[in-house]
Design a protein around this motif. Structure first.
Motif, PDB file in Angstrom:
ATOM      1  N   GLY A  34      16.565 -35.124 -12.333  1.00 23.77           N
ATOM      2  CA  GLY A  34      15.694 -35.958 -13.157  1.00 23.77           C
ATOM      3  C   GLY A  34      14.902 -35.169 -14.182  1.00 23.77           C
ATOM      4  O   GLY A  34      13.861 -35.611 -14.642  1.00 23.77           O
ATOM      5  N   VAL A  35      15.395 -33.991 -14.535  1.00 21.62           N
ATOM      6  CA  VAL A  35      14.684 -33.148 -15.490  1.00 21.62           C
ATOM      7  C   VAL A  35      15.479 -33.088 -16.789  1.00 21.62           C
ATOM      8  O   VAL A  35      16.667 -32.780 -16.773  1.00 21.62           O
ATOM      9  N   ILE A  36      14.829 -33.420 -17.896  1.00 20.85           N
ATOM     10  CA  ILE A  36      15.460 -33.186 -19.191  1.00 20.85           C
ATOM     11  C   ILE A  36      15.148 -31.749 -19.570  1.00 20.85           C
ATOM     12  O   ILE A  36      13.997 -31.399 -19.774  1.00 20.85           O
ATOM     13  N   ASN A  37      16.170 -30.943 -19.634  1.00 23.95           N
ATOM     14  CA  ASN A  37      15.911 -29.528 -19.867  1.00 23.95           C
ATOM     15  C   ASN A  37      15.855 -29.212 -21.358  1.00 23.95           C
ATOM     16  O   ASN A  37      16.850 -28.878 -21.982  1.00 23.95           O
ATOM     17  N   PHE A  38      14.647 -29.275 -21.900  1.00 30.01           N
ATOM     18  CA  PHE A  38      14.462 -28.925 -23.303  1.00 30.01           C
ATOM     19  C   PHE A  38      14.834 -27.483 -23.585  1.00 30.01           C
ATOM     20  O   PHE A  38      15.145 -27.118 -24.707  1.00 30.01           O
ATOM     21  N   ALA A  39      14.765 -26.646 -22.555  1.00 29.65           N
ATOM     22  CA  ALA A  39      15.009 -25.227 -22.761  1.00 29.65           C
ATOM     23  C   ALA A  39      16.501 -24.905 -22.761  1.00 29.65           C
ATOM     24  O   ALA A  39      16.878 -23.750 -22.872  1.00 29.65           O
ATOM     25  N   HIS A  40      17.346 -25.939 -22.646  1.00 26.97           N
ATOM     26  CA  HIS A  40      18.782 -25.694 -22.561  1.00 26.97           C
ATOM     27  C   HIS A  40      19.294 -24.910 -23.764  1.00 26.97           C
ATOM     28  O   HIS A  40      20.086 -23.983 -23.623  1.00 26.97           O
ATOM     29  N   GLY A  41      18.827 -25.292 -24.951  1.00 29.75           N
ATOM     30  CA  GLY A  41      19.233 -24.583 -26.152  1.00 29.75           C
ATOM     31  C   GLY A  41      18.798 -23.124 -26.123  1.00 29.75           C
ATOM     32  O   GLY A  41      19.505 -22.239 -26.597  1.00 29.75           O
ATOM     33  N   GLY A  42      17.627 -22.891 -25.538  1.00 30.63           N
ATOM     34  CA  GLY A  42      17.134 -21.525 -25.410  1.00 30.63           C
ATOM     35  C   GLY A  42      18.060 -20.680 -24.547  1.00 30.63           C
ATOM     36  O   GLY A  42      18.341 -19.518 -24.869  1.00 30.63           O
ATOM     37  N   PHE A  43      18.560 -21.267 -23.471  1.00 29.09           N
ATOM     38  CA  PHE A  43      19.492 -20.537 -22.617  1.00 29.09           C
ATOM     39  C   PHE A  43      20.808 -20.280 -23.335  1.00 29.09           C
ATOM     40  O   PHE A  43      21.414 -19.216 -23.182  1.00 29.09           O
ATOM     41  N   LEU A  44      21.230 -21.254 -24.114  1.00 31.03           N
ATOM     42  CA  LEU A  44      22.454 -21.073 -24.896  1.00 31.03           C
ATOM     43  C   LEU A  44      22.326 -19.853 -25.813  1.00 31.03           C
ATOM     44  O   LEU A  44      23.207 -18.995 -25.864  1.00 31.03           O
ATOM     45  N   VAL A  45      21.181 -19.764 -26.485  1.00 31.20           N
ATOM     46  CA  VAL A  45      20.958 -18.644 -27.404  1.00 31.20           C
ATOM     47  C   VAL A  45      20.942 -17.328 -26.638  1.00 31.20           C
ATOM     48  O   VAL A  45      21.533 -16.326 -27.064  1.00 31.20           O
ATOM     49  N   ILE A  46      20.283 -17.333 -25.478  1.00 28.88           N
ATOM     50  CA  ILE A  46      20.220 -16.106 -24.687  1.00 28.88           C
ATOM     51  C   ILE A  46      21.622 -15.676 -24.255  1.00 28.88           C
ATOM     52  O   ILE A  46      21.968 -14.495 -24.311  1.00 28.88           O
ATOM     53  N   GLY A  47      22.450 -16.658 -23.888  1.00 23.90           N
ATOM     54  CA  GLY A  47      23.830 -16.340 -23.539  1.00 23.90           C
ATOM     55  C   GLY A  47      24.533 -15.631 -24.683  1.00 23.90           C
ATOM     56  O   GLY A  47      25.202 -14.610 -24.490  1.00 23.90           O
ATOM     57  N   GLY A  48      24.365 -16.148 -25.882  1.00 25.63           N
ATOM     58  CA  GLY A  48      24.983 -15.535 -27.048  1.00 25.63           C
ATOM     59  C   GLY A  48      24.483 -14.127 -27.291  1.00 25.63           C
ATOM     60  O   GLY A  48      25.269 -13.199 -27.528  1.00 25.63           O
ATOM     61  N   TYR A  49      23.169 -13.934 -27.208  1.00 26.15           N
ATOM     62  CA  TYR A  49      22.604 -12.609 -27.489  1.00 26.15           C
ATOM     63  C   TYR A  49      22.941 -11.596 -26.406  1.00 26.15           C
ATOM     64  O   TYR A  49      23.128 -10.408 -26.699  1.00 26.15           O
ATOM     65  N   ALA A  51      25.711 -11.554 -24.789  1.00 27.42           N
ATOM     66  CA  ALA A  51      27.082 -11.164 -25.109  1.00 27.42           C
ATOM     67  C   ALA A  51      27.091 -10.164 -26.270  1.00 27.42           C
ATOM     68  O   ALA A  51      27.831  -9.178 -26.255  1.00 27.42           O
ATOM     69  N   TYR A  52      26.219 -10.403 -27.247  1.00 30.75           N
ATOM     70  CA  TYR A  52      26.114  -9.485 -28.393  1.00 30.75           C
ATOM     71  C   TYR A  52      25.730  -8.083 -27.930  1.00 30.75           C
ATOM     72  O   TYR A  52      26.267  -7.081 -28.395  1.00 30.75           O
ATOM     73  N   THR A  53      24.779  -8.020 -26.966  1.00 29.41           N
ATOM     74  CA  THR A  53      24.341  -6.723 -26.459  1.00 29.41           C
ATOM     75  C   THR A  53      25.417  -6.050 -25.619  1.00 29.41           C
ATOM     76  O   THR A  53      25.570  -4.824 -25.652  1.00 29.41           O
ATOM     77  N   LEU A  54      26.163  -6.845 -24.874  1.00 29.13           N
ATOM     78  CA  LEU A  54      27.157  -6.272 -23.970  1.00 29.13           C
ATOM     79  C   LEU A  54      28.443  -5.886 -24.684  1.00 29.13           C
ATOM     80  O   LEU A  54      29.172  -5.001 -24.211  1.00 29.13           O
ATOM     81  N   GLU A  55      28.718  -6.523 -25.815  1.00 30.62           N
ATOM     82  CA  GLU A  55      30.029  -6.343 -26.442  1.00 30.62           C
ATOM     83  C   GLU A  55      30.409  -4.880 -26.703  1.00 30.62           C
ATOM     84  O   GLU A  55      31.545  -4.490 -26.419  1.00 30.62           O
ATOM     85  N   PRO A  56      29.490  -4.038 -27.196  1.00 28.31           N
ATOM     86  CA  PRO A  56      29.875  -2.636 -27.424  1.00 28.31           C
ATOM     87  C   PRO A  56      30.350  -1.937 -26.150  1.00 28.31           C
ATOM     88  O   PRO A  56      31.130  -0.981 -26.230  1.00 28.31           O
ATOM     89  N   TYR A  57      29.864  -2.370 -24.988  1.00 31.63           N
ATOM     90  CA  TYR A  57      30.249  -1.698 -23.741  1.00 31.63           C
ATOM     91  C   TYR A  57      31.444  -2.357 -23.076  1.00 31.63           C
ATOM     92  O   TYR A  57      32.315  -1.685 -22.537  1.00 31.63           O
ATOM     93  N   LEU A  58      31.457  -3.678 -23.081  1.00 30.19           N
ATOM     94  CA  LEU A  58      32.484  -4.392 -22.317  1.00 30.19           C
ATOM     95  C   LEU A  58      33.585  -4.965 -23.200  1.00 30.19           C
ATOM     96  O   LEU A  58      34.586  -5.453 -22.691  1.00 30.19           O
ATOM     97  N   GLY A  59      33.385  -4.955 -24.501  1.00 28.73           N
ATOM     98  CA  GLY A  59      34.346  -5.612 -25.375  1.00 28.73           C
ATOM     99  C   GLY A  59      34.131  -7.110 -25.364  1.00 28.73           C
ATOM    100  O   GLY A  59      33.322  -7.631 -24.594  1.00 28.73           O
ATOM    101  N   PHE A  60      34.878  -7.801 -26.216  1.00 20.75           N
ATOM    102  CA  PHE A  60      34.702  -9.246 -26.343  1.00 20.75           C
ATOM    103  C   PHE A  60      34.958  -9.971 -25.031  1.00 20.75           C
ATOM    104  O   PHE A  60      34.161 -10.790 -24.579  1.00 20.75           O
ATOM    105  N   TRP A  61      36.073  -9.618 -24.379  1.00 21.27           N
ATOM    106  CA  TRP A  61      36.457 -10.376 -23.186  1.00 21.27           C
ATOM    107  C   TRP A  61      35.472 -10.148 -22.047  1.00 21.27           C
ATOM    108  O   TRP A  61      35.113 -11.086 -21.335  1.00 21.27           O
ATOM    109  N   GLY A  62      35.066  -8.879 -21.899  1.00 22.79           N
ATOM    110  CA  GLY A  62      34.094  -8.563 -20.854  1.00 22.79           C
ATOM    111  C   GLY A  62      32.795  -9.326 -21.073  1.00 22.79           C
ATOM    112  O   GLY A  62      32.234  -9.926 -20.148  1.00 22.79           O
ATOM    113  N   ALA A  63      32.333  -9.347 -22.342  1.00 22.82           N
ATOM    114  CA  ALA A  63      31.083 -10.037 -22.655  1.00 22.82           C
ATOM    115  C   ALA A  63      31.224 -11.533 -22.420  1.00 22.82           C
ATOM    116  O   ALA A  63      30.312 -12.178 -21.908  1.00 22.82           O
TER     117      ALA A  63
END
Lengths: 289, 317
Positions: A34-49, A51-63
């Motif tokens: 019963g919770v509308i998660n307004f922060a959902h978009g925030g988590f989406l952005v964090i997921g993207g960032y 991956a951006y931080t991990l990509e140099p170490y793990l590559g695209f697929w790893g990230a």
């Protein structure tokens, strides 16, 4: 003209696929907790960032694999420490809490990674168009559609076929009875939240590859996802799926004929649906009115 | 001191503080324009609370009516007639009528669903203001209008350059609307609103037409909100699309909750804290949003009944 029309329909479907991913996560959390998660978009952005931080170490697929899990862990921590405290209270408090979290996540992203957009590189073979005639269908777009299809199929089979999934669906209908049958509702809600955030994290990585990363990108996806849920009918995941694709295509088609209304049209669609079917296309009596 | 006297003395204290604000504010580091903003945003928060705190209906899209009020007022001043009072009227009508029309569509929804639909519909107006740049100025906002001197018949008051005069103009407007709200809440209609808040099903059994009452309360709240929005356009001589955005709705709701949403004056106290804090924090850091976010979280976790509710609890304990 056909070219343009096709381009916009594909575009609409693509965007619709993002709405679907985001809205499915929101819908899962809304239905069980019963919770509308307004922060959902925030988590989406964090997921993207992440991956951006991990990509140099793990590559695209790893990230691509690691980032959604890390995002889900962050989500789980936030749920345990903060969001679980407002379960069962007036929806006002969960709205305000996740609203505040959205501010914190967005500003936090800006503090850690900077306000400037960041590129997220995708493997070369994915970024090439696969046909010269239909130049707009890049490998990456097909890949995204594939991933969305896999996630949606996976989620629906998880909810239908596994014991936990069945409990989640049962909890959506009648949480008290489920608790009375000895199911640990606390853990169920946490897991359900984490699944929703996992999907958000994944869509963040995918969106990053297509559009690049920006701290505000999540907020822009939030409203269409709300509308996808309302159009599809609150309480129905299948409805959310249809709703997301529908508004994506509607806004894609409008972009052909009247570009400046392409965002407004989804609101018109929502108004029409609410006037004709007040509970949304697949909404049922009794579910979270 | 009995209850009645205590209430009257608190009321007197509030009004004395408001009337004297331009004199005492400089001593505590404030300035008159800040006081004017607090009044206008406080009026907005009180309008939200008229619905949220006294009818128990959670609208999370009220910034739309606030923003429509601002645009209505600004557009009239810019394109039709240079008259402050006509601007206020136009803004109030625009926001209130649109709110009333939409309200008719929504009154059967409750709780989370109502909140979601109001947010989503509120955003329509944000997109319209954002996209229709030939009329509204788009992302840059509506500029090119100023509040006009007031012609009272016997005198002309310059509220444009004299910020103290403008503060008093806003205070008079504020007092009129607040009196209207208090009057409605004391009327049988207001009592019915409370009954619906306390127990909707029981009220329905008593033969009260719930949907009709909620719709009227919603529409009244939209008119109040649009009036506050029109005043806000006069405060800034500017109307901003962000004033229509759902994050602004969230700010109004947090002001109401922060001050105490079961209290008539709670939202004004919430607005004082919120506006002063925002003003201060945004002057020391660009990441002020994080502090606003933390404020939301703290209020929900520790002051769910607001500052006034908290004080009352302390006194009882």
């Amino acid at each position: 003209m056909t070219q343009l029309l096709l381009f916009n329909i594909t575009n609409g479907l693509m965007i619709g696929a993002f709405y679907v991913l985001m809205a499915l996560g929101l819908s899962l959390i809304l239905n069980l907790s019963g919770v509308i998660n307004f922060a959902h978009g925030g988590f989406l952005v964090i997921g993207g960032y992440i991956a951006y931080t991990l990509e140099p170490y793990l590559g695209f697929w790893g990230a691509l694999v690691a980032s959604p899990f890390l995002t889900a862990i962050i989500g789980l921590a936030v749920e345990r420490v903060l969001i679980s405290r407002v379960y069962g209270r007036d929806p006002l408090y969960s709205l305000l809490l996740t609203f505040g979290l959205a501010y914190i996540l967005e500003a936090g992203t800006r503090m850690i990674w900077g306000a400037q957009g960041k590129p997220f590189t995708i493997p070369e073979f994915l970024s090439k168009p696969i046909s010269n005639e239909f130049f707009f269908i890049t490998g990456y777009r097909l890949f995204m559609v594939l991933i969305v299809a896999v996630v949606v199929t996976g989620l629906f089979s998880f909810l239908r076929l596994t014991r936990i999934g069945i409990r989640i669906r049962a909890g959506t209908l009648d949480l008290e009875t489920v608790a009375g049958l000895g199911v640990n509702v606390r853990a169920l809600r946490s897991l359900n939240f984490a699944v929703g955030i996992f999907i958000a994290g994944l869509s963040g990585v995918l969106a990053g590859g297509q559009l690049g990363l920006e701290p505000t990108m999540g907020a822009g996806l939030l409203m269409p996802s709300f509308i996808a849920i309302i159009v599809g009918g609150v309480g129905s995941l299948a409805g959310t799926l249809v709703g997301g694709l529908l508004i994506g295509v509607a806004s894609g088609l409008t972009a052909v004929f009247y570009p400046s209304a392409s965002e407004a049209v989804i609101y018109v669609l929502m108004a029409v649906v609410l006037l004709t079917r007040p509970r949304g296309l697949f909404g049922e009596e009794g579910m979270l009115t | 001191m009995n209850e009645m006297n205590r209430k009257l003395s608190i009321l007197a204290a509030i009004w004395v503080a408001l009337v004297c604000a331009p004199f005492w504010m400089p001593y505590v580091g404030g300035y008159t324009a800040l006081g004017t903003r607090v009044l206008v945003l406080g009026l907005g928060a009180m309008s939200v609370n008229f619905l949220l705190g006294f009818t128990g209906v959670l609208s999370f899209g009220h910034a739309a009516w606030f923003g429509l009020g601002a645009y209505g007022c600004g557009l009239l001043l810019k394109f039709v007639a240079p008259s402050t009072s006509l601007g206020l009227l136009a803004g109030t009508l625009l926001g209130g009528v649109m709110g009333g029309l939409l309200g008719a569509l929504l009154v059967r929804r409750r709780g989370v669903y109502f909140a979601m639909v109001t947010i989503a519909f509120g955003q329509v107006f944000y997109y319209i203001a954002f996209q229709w740049s030939s009329l509204t100025g788009g992302d840059d906002g509506l500029r090119g209008f100023e509040r006009q001197p007031l012609h009272l018949g016997f005198a002309t008051v310059d509220i444009l350059s004299d910020s103290t005069a403008f503060y008093y103009f806003v205070l008079v407007c504020f007092a009129l609307v607040v009196a209207a709200m208090a009057f409605i809440l004391r009327s049988p209609f207001g009592r019915t609103m409370l009954a619906i808040r306390e127990n909707e099903r029981r009220a329905r059994f008593l033969g009260i037409q719930i949907e009709q009452h909620i719709w009227i309360a919603f529409t009244l709240s939209c008119f109040f909100m649009a009036f506050a929005g029109s005043l806000y356009a006069l405060v800034n001589n500017f109307a901003d699309p962000l004033g229509l955005h759902y994050s602004q709705s969230g700010n109004f709701v947090i002001m109401a909750v922060l001050g105490g949403m079961r209290r008539f004056w709670g939202p004004l106290l919430g607005a004082v804290v919120f506006v002063v804090l925002q003003d201060y924090v945004s002057s020391i850091t660009i990441n002020w949003q994080i502090f606003i976010g933390i404020l939301f979280v703290l209020v929900v976790l520790f002051f769910p009944r607001g500052l006034l509710g908290f004080l009352q609890q302390r006194k009882r304990a």
